[in-house]
Design a protein around this motif. Structure first.
Motif, PDB file in Angstrom:
ATOM      1  N   THR A 242       0.838  -1.195   0.000  1.00  0.00           N
ATOM      2  CA  THR A 242       0.000   0.000   0.000  1.00  0.00           C
ATOM      3  C   THR A 242       0.871   1.241   0.000  1.00  0.00           C
ATOM      4  OG1 THR A 242      -1.830  -1.123   1.110  1.00  0.00           O
ATOM      5  CG2 THR A 242      -1.773   1.277   1.272  1.00  0.00           C
ATOM      6  N   ASP A 249       4.363  -2.363 -10.004  1.00  0.00           N
ATOM      7  CA  ASP A 249       4.450  -0.904 -10.003  1.00  0.00           C
ATOM      8  C   ASP A 249       5.893  -0.429 -10.109  1.00  0.00           C
ATOM      9  OD1 ASP A 249       1.688  -0.589  -9.621  1.00  0.00           O
ATOM     10  OD2 ASP A 249       1.887  -0.698  -7.445  1.00  0.00           O
ATOM     11  N   ARG A 332      -3.183   8.471  -2.093  1.00  0.00           N
ATOM     12  CA  ARG A 332      -2.319   7.307  -1.931  1.00  0.00           C
ATOM     13  C   ARG A 332      -0.984   7.651  -1.270  1.00  0.00           C
ATOM     14  NH1 ARG A 332      -1.427   2.408  -6.284  1.00  0.00           N
ATOM     15  NH2 ARG A 332      -0.299   1.051  -4.849  1.00  0.00           N
ATOM     16  N   TYR A 480      -6.212   0.317  -2.324  1.00  0.00           N
ATOM     17  CA  TYR A 480      -6.037   1.111  -3.534  1.00  0.00           C
ATOM     18  C   TYR A 480      -7.069   2.234  -3.548  1.00  0.00           C
ATOM     19  CZ  TYR A 480      -3.642  -3.191  -4.974  1.00  0.00           C
ATOM     20  OH  TYR A 480      -2.821  -4.289  -5.034  1.00  0.00           O
TER      21      TYR A 480
END
Length: 566
Positions: A242, A249, A332, A480
């Motif tokens: 997270t 990614d 985020r 997410y």
């Protein structure tokens, strides 16, 4: 397994198979924990010595078919050609090597070896020492019709490294062990990237990066055994993803050896418009398109500050709604590094098994009107303690508005201390004839509670037959902006046919996931266990596209046959 991060030992008299590693790393269940399980599952004698124990067979008693390498004209020629590439000392046909590479960590893989079934063992294990040798091995195997199963840490829980020797169209099947490709090629502290070989294990990679003041921040529960190549090949996610991002990614470049030649992708620039992103074809390809020999990854500054928090909510739904608010209102970049929300059953079971302190905490929460609480654990990591304090304070305000109540931060610290010990417990539970397994999925915030209920009901319905009771637990492990993952853990007494029991619950849960709109796998990959369900996610056109890519890169079909592609 016989090792944790060292090399194989050739002869270990009277040793037995331990699924996750050195059994001395396990934390055995306490007497109180066994009493709780006996009550929960309505059993007698479990953990008291009154119930029959099922120990793994001795390694010398594991049944192996004769190796086809070195047998017959084709096998002799294949073995000689492989030895010419890597050296005869790195072509292993010994029992211990074949058993160690017979599968991964799924329940079926562990059960078969525990009961002496080595039918999925490869004919041999080949250990190349460089990307050039990997490419040469693939050329030899294509010429001699030898199937190749790439093998890193062997931690697949979906049958992804299961070898098997029933491929009649192959001369033999080898496990291609990448342990010798374990070096750090380069670390770019200015661009914050690192180029690593695939055989580097998680702890070794972290140690090397931390010397430069950097971290990958990738900590799946398999961290102690899993490898860089395995992370990339399976689109892995870690417990801190997270905050740091999933492995996909952070992949910026890959070097892939294929039977058709080498494919080098990415690494030139942070972004490109030069056609479709072929890098994404390699990431998650599970060894079916080629063998990863080098990976360039984004890395982050090594955290020097850390803060913890624990909260409790009146229900799992309320806790999920609170996480949704965090994701949308904080953004985020400001989210906690780790967000872990347990549902009501997992909260109750985990706090009860945590000993007297956990049971006191559960009584404390219930006394304040939360009869079926859901526990949220949060961890922030960074380089500025004051900045982490601001992020923690902003989260605190939102969580309180969402109906949460704070708990002592020691709850989160206790979870963090034991977060890698879970897999070792499976051996002890299997010793007591428990069927214990995990599965995971993900969906949007709007669909999360529906998916949670549907999959939980499917698992319980498949397990609670013939008078059995089951423990079914679930938690959110990754957050997410548009949704979250769900990770289920479940156990019940094993049936007379545990493999059929596993197949029944796997099928029921998979169909429930598809029907309720979840992904068939969030981070465990496809392997053999999810392969039949892939068309439901990517469609027949998508499956055809995968087949076409494989035909181009692996025309003889030697690479990890039977995995990923239906």
């Amino acid at each position: 397994m016989l090792h944790v991060s060292g090399s194989l030992t050739e002869v270990i008299p009277r040793s037995v198979w331990h699924g996750w590693g050195d059994p001395t790393h396990a934390h055995p269940l306490s007497d109180a924990a066994w009493r709780f399980l006996r009550t929960e599952l309505a059993l007698r004698g479990v953990g008291t010595g009154q119930r029959q124990i099922s120990r793994p067979v001795a390694l010398e008693d594991v049944a192996l078919a004769p190796s086809r390498l070195g047998k017959g004209r084709d096998g002799v020629a294949a073995r000689a050609a492989l030895a010419d590439v890597v050296g005869p000392d790195h072509v292993h046909l010994q029992r211990i090597w074949r058993i160690e590479h017979a599968g991964g960590k799924s329940y079926p893989d562990l059960y078969r070896l525990r009961t002496g079934d080595g039918s999925n063992a490869p004919d041999g294990v080949v250990v190349p020492g460089s990307p050039v040798e990997v490419a040469a091995v693939l050329t030899v195997c294509a010429e001699h019709r030898v199937a190749v199963v790439p093998f890193g840490g062997g931690t697949s829980v979906v049958g992804g490294v299961r070898a098997g020797t029933d491929h009649e169209r192959f001369t033999a099947v080898i496990a291609l062990d990448l342990r010798r490709l374990d070096d750090v090629v380069a670390v770019d502290t200015i661009s914050r990237t690192a180029t690593l070989r695939p055989g580097l294990r998680g702890p070794e990679a972290e140690q090397a990066l931390q010397a430069h003041g950097l971290t990958l921040g990738h900590y799946p529960q398999s961290h102690q055994e899993a490898t860089i190549g395995g992370y990339v090949a399976t689109r892995s996610a870690g417990q801190a993803s997270t905050g740091y991002g999933r492995i996909d990614d952070n992949v910026v470049g890959v070097r892939l050896a294929t039977p058709r030649g080498e494919l080098v992708l990415g690494g030139r620039s942070p972004a490109s418009a030069a056609g479709p992103r072929l890098l994404d074809v390699v990431v998650g390809s599970e060894g079916t398109l080629g063998v990863i020999t080098e990976v360039t990854l984004r890395v982050a500054p090594l955290p020097t500050a850390k803060q913890h928090a624990a909260w409790v909510f009146p229900s799992f739904v309320a806790g999920a709604q609170a996480l949704n608010r965090l994701a949308h209102e904080l953004g985020r970049a400001a989210l906690p590094t780790i967000c872990r929300l347990s549902d009501e059953d997992e909260t109750r079971v985990n706090l009860t098994l945590a000993g007297s302190s956990g049971r006191r905490l559960l009584r404390y929460v219930r006394a304040r009107g939360l009869d079926r609480p859901a526990l949220l654990v949060l961890v922030w990591e960074g380089t500025d303690d004051r900045e982490l304090g601001h992020r923690r304070g902003a989260a605190r305000q939102l969580l309180k508005q969402a109906g949460g109540r704070p708990l002592p931060k020691q709850v989160a610290r206790a979870w963090e201390l034991g977060r890698f010990s879970g897999p070792y417990l499976r051996d002890e539970l299997m010793d007591h004839r428990f069927f214990v397994e995990t599965l995971e999925t993900a969906t949007t915030w709007a669909n999360l509670s529906r998916l949670h209920a549907a999959v939980g009901a499917a698992i319980r319905g498949a397990l609670e037959v013939d008078g059995r009771r089951a423990v079914v637990l679930c938690h959110v492990s990754h957050v997410y902006p548009d949704g979250a993952s769900l990770y289920f853990t479940f156990l019940t007494p094993e049936s007379q046919d545990p493999l059929a029991q596993w197949a029944q619950v796997k099928a029921a849960a998979s169909l429930a996931i598809i029907d309720a709109g979840g992904t068939i796998t969030h981070h465990h990959a496809v392997g053999t266990d999810h392969r039949a369900h892939l068309p439901a996610e990517i469609g027949e056109v998508g499956v055809g596209l995968l087949r076409a890519i494989k035909a181009e890169l692996d025309p003889s079909g030697i690479l990890n046959p039977g995995k990923l592609i239906p």
